[in-house]
Design a protein around this motif. Structure first.
Motif, PDB file in Angstrom:
ATOM      1  N   LEU A 160      70.852  92.220 -44.013  1.00 33.26           N
ATOM      2  CA  LEU A 160      70.047  91.228 -44.147  1.00 33.26           C
ATOM      3  C   LEU A 160      68.459  91.574 -44.200  1.00 33.26           C
ATOM      4  O   LEU A 160      68.229  92.469 -43.540  1.00 33.26           O
ATOM      5  CB  LEU A 160      70.026  90.043 -42.974  1.00 33.26           C
ATOM      6  CG  LEU A 160      71.691  89.527 -42.988  1.00 33.26           C
ATOM      7  CD1 LEU A 160      71.897  88.646 -41.787  1.00 33.26           C
ATOM      8  CD2 LEU A 160      71.965  88.535 -44.320  1.00 33.26           C
ATOM      9  N   GLN A 161      67.540  91.075 -44.672  1.00 27.21           N
ATOM     10  CA  GLN A 161      66.294  91.384 -44.940  1.00 27.21           C
ATOM     11  C   GLN A 161      65.386  90.146 -44.305  1.00 27.21           C
ATOM     12  O   GLN A 161      65.898  88.873 -44.139  1.00 27.21           O
ATOM     13  CB  GLN A 161      65.815  91.800 -46.425  1.00 27.21           C
ATOM     14  CG  GLN A 161      66.914  92.981 -46.886  1.00 27.21           C
ATOM     15  CD  GLN A 161      66.545  93.198 -48.123  1.00 27.21           C
ATOM     16  OE1 GLN A 161      66.019  92.383 -48.874  1.00 27.21           O
ATOM     17  NE2 GLN A 161      67.302  93.929 -48.809  1.00 27.21           N
ATOM     18  N   ASN A 162      64.140  90.501 -44.270  1.00 30.12           N
ATOM     19  CA  ASN A 162      63.024  89.557 -43.958  1.00 30.12           C
ATOM     20  C   ASN A 162      63.141  88.433 -44.903  1.00 30.12           C
ATOM     21  O   ASN A 162      63.198  88.649 -46.205  1.00 30.12           O
ATOM     22  CB  ASN A 162      61.614  90.131 -44.007  1.00 30.12           C
ATOM     23  CG  ASN A 162      61.478  90.897 -42.944  1.00 30.12           C
ATOM     24  OD1 ASN A 162      62.208  91.108 -41.964  1.00 30.12           O
ATOM     25  ND2 ASN A 162      60.398  91.706 -42.670  1.00 30.12           N
ATOM     26  N   GLY A 163      63.235  87.352 -44.411  1.00 29.92           N
ATOM     27  CA  GLY A 163      63.121  86.077 -45.205  1.00 29.92           C
ATOM     28  C   GLY A 163      64.576  85.497 -45.445  1.00 29.92           C
ATOM     29  O   GLY A 163      64.551  84.165 -45.661  1.00 29.92           O
ATOM     30  N   ASN A 164      65.730  86.155 -45.169  1.00 33.47           N
ATOM     31  CA  ASN A 164      67.090  85.857 -45.077  1.00 33.47           C
ATOM     32  C   ASN A 164      67.350  84.649 -43.941  1.00 33.47           C
ATOM     33  O   ASN A 164      66.669  84.752 -42.970  1.00 33.47           O
ATOM     34  CB  ASN A 164      68.110  86.759 -45.072  1.00 33.47           C
ATOM     35  CG  ASN A 164      68.267  87.572 -46.373  1.00 33.47           C
ATOM     36  OD1 ASN A 164      68.497  88.939 -46.140  1.00 33.47           O
ATOM     37  ND2 ASN A 164      67.815  87.118 -47.406  1.00 33.47           N
TER      38      ASN A 164
ATOM     39  N   ILE B 289      65.127  85.355 -40.625  1.00 27.16           N
ATOM     40  CA  ILE B 289      64.714  86.695 -40.206  1.00 27.16           C
ATOM     41  C   ILE B 289      62.955  87.057 -40.601  1.00 27.16           C
ATOM     42  O   ILE B 289      62.647  86.911 -41.434  1.00 27.16           O
ATOM     43  CB  ILE B 289      65.418  87.768 -40.880  1.00 27.16           C
ATOM     44  CG1 ILE B 289      66.983  87.507 -40.479  1.00 27.16           C
ATOM     45  CG2 ILE B 289      64.906  89.106 -40.455  1.00 27.16           C
ATOM     46  CD1 ILE B 289      68.101  88.293 -40.965  1.00 27.16           C
ATOM     47  N   THR B 290      62.428  87.349 -39.521  1.00 27.60           N
ATOM     48  CA  THR B 290      60.967  87.705 -39.664  1.00 27.60           C
ATOM     49  C   THR B 290      60.839  89.280 -39.469  1.00 27.60           C
ATOM     50  O   THR B 290      59.623  89.906 -39.955  1.00 27.60           O
ATOM     51  CB  THR B 290      60.043  87.119 -38.564  1.00 27.60           C
ATOM     52  OG1 THR B 290      60.563  87.296 -37.301  1.00 27.60           O
ATOM     53  CG2 THR B 290      60.285  85.566 -38.519  1.00 27.60           C
ATOM     54  N   ASP B 291      61.618  89.868 -38.812  1.00 27.52           N
ATOM     55  CA  ASP B 291      61.517  91.322 -38.444  1.00 27.52           C
ATOM     56  C   ASP B 291      63.037  91.859 -38.529  1.00 27.52           C
ATOM     57  O   ASP B 291      63.764  91.889 -37.575  1.00 27.52           O
ATOM     58  CB  ASP B 291      60.844  91.981 -37.341  1.00 27.52           C
ATOM     59  CG  ASP B 291      60.491  93.328 -37.098  1.00 27.52           C
ATOM     60  OD1 ASP B 291      60.998  93.871 -38.247  1.00 27.52           O
ATOM     61  OD2 ASP B 291      60.406  93.780 -36.113  1.00 27.52           O
ATOM     62  N   ALA B 292      63.580  92.592 -39.763  1.00 30.33           N
ATOM     63  CA  ALA B 292      64.921  92.995 -39.804  1.00 30.33           C
ATOM     64  C   ALA B 292      65.010  94.350 -39.094  1.00 30.33           C
ATOM     65  O   ALA B 292      65.279  95.395 -39.752  1.00 30.33           O
ATOM     66  CB  ALA B 292      65.235  93.040 -41.254  1.00 30.33           C
ATOM     67  N   ASN B 293      64.851  94.411 -37.996  1.00 31.19           N
ATOM     68  CA  ASN B 293      64.914  95.605 -36.985  1.00 31.19           C
ATOM     69  C   ASN B 293      66.377  95.791 -36.652  1.00 31.19           C
ATOM     70  O   ASN B 293      66.782  95.028 -35.794  1.00 31.19           O
ATOM     71  CB  ASN B 293      63.937  95.628 -35.712  1.00 31.19           C
ATOM     72  CG  ASN B 293      63.851  96.860 -35.107  1.00 31.19           C
ATOM     73  OD1 ASN B 293      64.765  97.480 -34.537  1.00 31.19           O
ATOM     74  ND2 ASN B 293      62.773  97.226 -34.736  1.00 31.19           N
ATOM     75  N   PRO B 294      66.882  96.863 -36.947  1.00 31.27           N
ATOM     76  CA  PRO B 294      68.431  97.064 -36.537  1.00 31.27           C
ATOM     77  C   PRO B 294      68.492  97.303 -34.927  1.00 31.27           C
ATOM     78  O   PRO B 294      69.730  97.224 -34.536  1.00 31.27           O
ATOM     79  CB  PRO B 294      68.776  98.454 -37.076  1.00 31.27           C
ATOM     80  CG  PRO B 294      67.433  99.045 -37.389  1.00 31.27           C
ATOM     81  CD  PRO B 294      66.390  98.019 -37.662  1.00 31.27           C
ATOM     82  N   LYS B 295      67.516  97.383 -34.109  1.00 29.89           N
ATOM     83  CA  LYS B 295      67.576  97.369 -32.901  1.00 29.89           C
ATOM     84  C   LYS B 295      67.406  95.966 -32.138  1.00 29.89           C
ATOM     85  O   LYS B 295      67.923  95.580 -31.119  1.00 29.89           O
ATOM     86  CB  LYS B 295      67.123  98.575 -32.090  1.00 29.89           C
ATOM     87  CG  LYS B 295      67.557  99.942 -32.542  1.00 29.89           C
ATOM     88  CD  LYS B 295      66.753 100.910 -31.872  1.00 29.89           C
ATOM     89  CE  LYS B 295      67.632 102.303 -31.795  1.00 29.89           C
ATOM     90  NZ  LYS B 295      66.851 103.359 -31.230  1.00 29.89           N
ATOM     91  N   LYS B 296      66.131  95.460 -32.795  1.00 38.19           N
ATOM     92  CA  LYS B 296      65.710  94.162 -32.095  1.00 38.19           C
ATOM     93  C   LYS B 296      65.400  93.205 -33.182  1.00 38.19           C
ATOM     94  O   LYS B 296      64.149  93.148 -33.710  1.00 38.19           O
ATOM     95  CB  LYS B 296      64.412  94.324 -31.276  1.00 38.19           C
ATOM     96  CG  LYS B 296      64.927  94.713 -29.936  1.00 38.19           C
ATOM     97  CD  LYS B 296      63.675  95.003 -29.184  1.00 38.19           C
ATOM     98  CE  LYS B 296      63.980  95.351 -27.563  1.00 38.19           C
ATOM     99  NZ  LYS B 296      63.083  95.202 -26.605  1.00 38.19           N
ATOM    100  N   CYS B 297      66.329  92.628 -33.884  1.00 32.82           N
ATOM    101  CA  CYS B 297      66.242  91.752 -35.035  1.00 32.82           C
ATOM    102  C   CYS B 297      65.483  90.351 -34.690  1.00 32.82           C
ATOM    103  O   CYS B 297      66.112  89.781 -33.832  1.00 32.82           O
ATOM    104  CB  CYS B 297      67.344  91.552 -35.850  1.00 32.82           C
ATOM    105  SG  CYS B 297      67.307  90.600 -37.354  1.00 32.82           S
ATOM    106  N   ARG B 298      64.490  90.134 -35.120  1.00 36.24           N
ATOM    107  CA  ARG B 298      63.640  88.953 -34.750  1.00 36.24           C
ATOM    108  C   ARG B 298      63.894  87.762 -35.910  1.00 36.24           C
ATOM    109  O   ARG B 298      63.675  88.103 -37.037  1.00 36.24           O
ATOM    110  CB  ARG B 298      62.300  89.101 -34.736  1.00 36.24           C
ATOM    111  CG  ARG B 298      61.795  90.209 -33.244  1.00 36.24           C
ATOM    112  CD  ARG B 298      60.190  90.548 -33.433  1.00 36.24           C
ATOM    113  NE  ARG B 298      59.904  91.318 -32.317  1.00 36.24           N
ATOM    114  CZ  ARG B 298      59.931  91.034 -30.916  1.00 36.24           C
ATOM    115  NH1 ARG B 298      59.972  89.679 -30.491  1.00 36.24           N
ATOM    116  NH2 ARG B 298      59.625  91.851 -29.943  1.00 36.24           N
TER     117      ARG B 298
END
Length: 233
Positions: free
Chosen positions: A30-34, A50-59
């Motif tokens: 998943l990516q930003n915007g999904n 999703i605003t920040d597709a971080n694999p440790k802390k996805c925002r």
């Protein structure tokens, strides 16, 4: 749309834990915007982006919320002795969550063959079943509790003990009251002792049958769970 679990949501920003973040970003890509769906275990069903597709802390940011999704007017609590084969007890937790249950207490009885459970693992199984069955409420999993402690302290009005011995008893389906809180005790492979049954009777429990078949512990738990839910349809 993908579904995730986040507890204790406050405000509009959500941060997935590391496990959920990794699943979202690395596995599902998943990516930003999904957009995804979030359940909070307290009746909230949310749509988020999703605003920040971080694999440790996805925002994510919540864009739409529903409260008290699937809320029922009764509380079902099953106190059940964990089976010697823990897989069977885990199966009960999974299926009871899918059917509908509010509270589960692992019960330590005089005939119990399993005296310890891994609460963290059991909690994960319940969360997974909640997500799979699209429920917004997470059943409460209590710590292992002795039979005496639970029976003496519980104040639920409608409380029953399922017992296999040949004593006169009413089938649960004929006595359960719809729209009211219910507690049901399910014993271990060797069933409750006569002393335990008497203690339950002395503390306001009614002895009930779950049918003419001799059921495994986990099957008895599912039958009881199903009967109460059907009575409340």
């Amino acid at each position: 749309m993908q579904l995730f679990y986040v507890s204790n949501i406050s405000g509009t920003e959500i941060i997935l834990d590391e496990t959920e973040s990794k699943h979202a970003v690395r596995v599902l890509r998943l990516q930003n915007g999904n957009r995804v769906e979030i359940i909070d275990g307290a009746g909230g069903f949310h749509k988020a982006q999703i605003t920040d597709a971080n694999p440790k802390k996805c925002r994510l940011n919540i864009v739409e919320s529903q409260k008290e999704v699937g809320k029922k007017d009764f509380h079902l609590h099953i106190a059940i002795a964990p089976t010697k084969n823990i897989d069977r007890f885990e199966w009960f937790l999974e299926k009871a969550t899918e059917i509908g249950i509010n509270e589960i207490t692992p019960l330590l009885t005089s005939h119990s063959e399993r005296k310890v459970v891994n609460s963290e693992r059991l909690e994960k199984i319940i969360i997974s079943a909640m997500k799979q069955s699209l429920k917004a409420y997470l059943p409460k999993l209590n710590e292992m509790t002795t039979f005496k402690e639970l029976v003496v302290s519980n104040k639920t009005k409608n409380k029953y003990i399922a017992y296999c011995d040949d004593i006169q008893k009413t089938h649960l389906k004929d006595i359960v009251v719809s729209g009211q809180d219910t507690l049901i005790l399910i014993g271990p492979e060797g069933d409750f002792s006569p002393e335990e049954v008497q203690l339950a009777l002395d503390n306001g429990f009614s002895v009930v049958s779950l049918g003419s078949s001799r059921l495994r512990t986990e099957t008895a738990g599912i039958v009881a769970c199903s009967i109460v839910n059907l009575a409340n349809e």
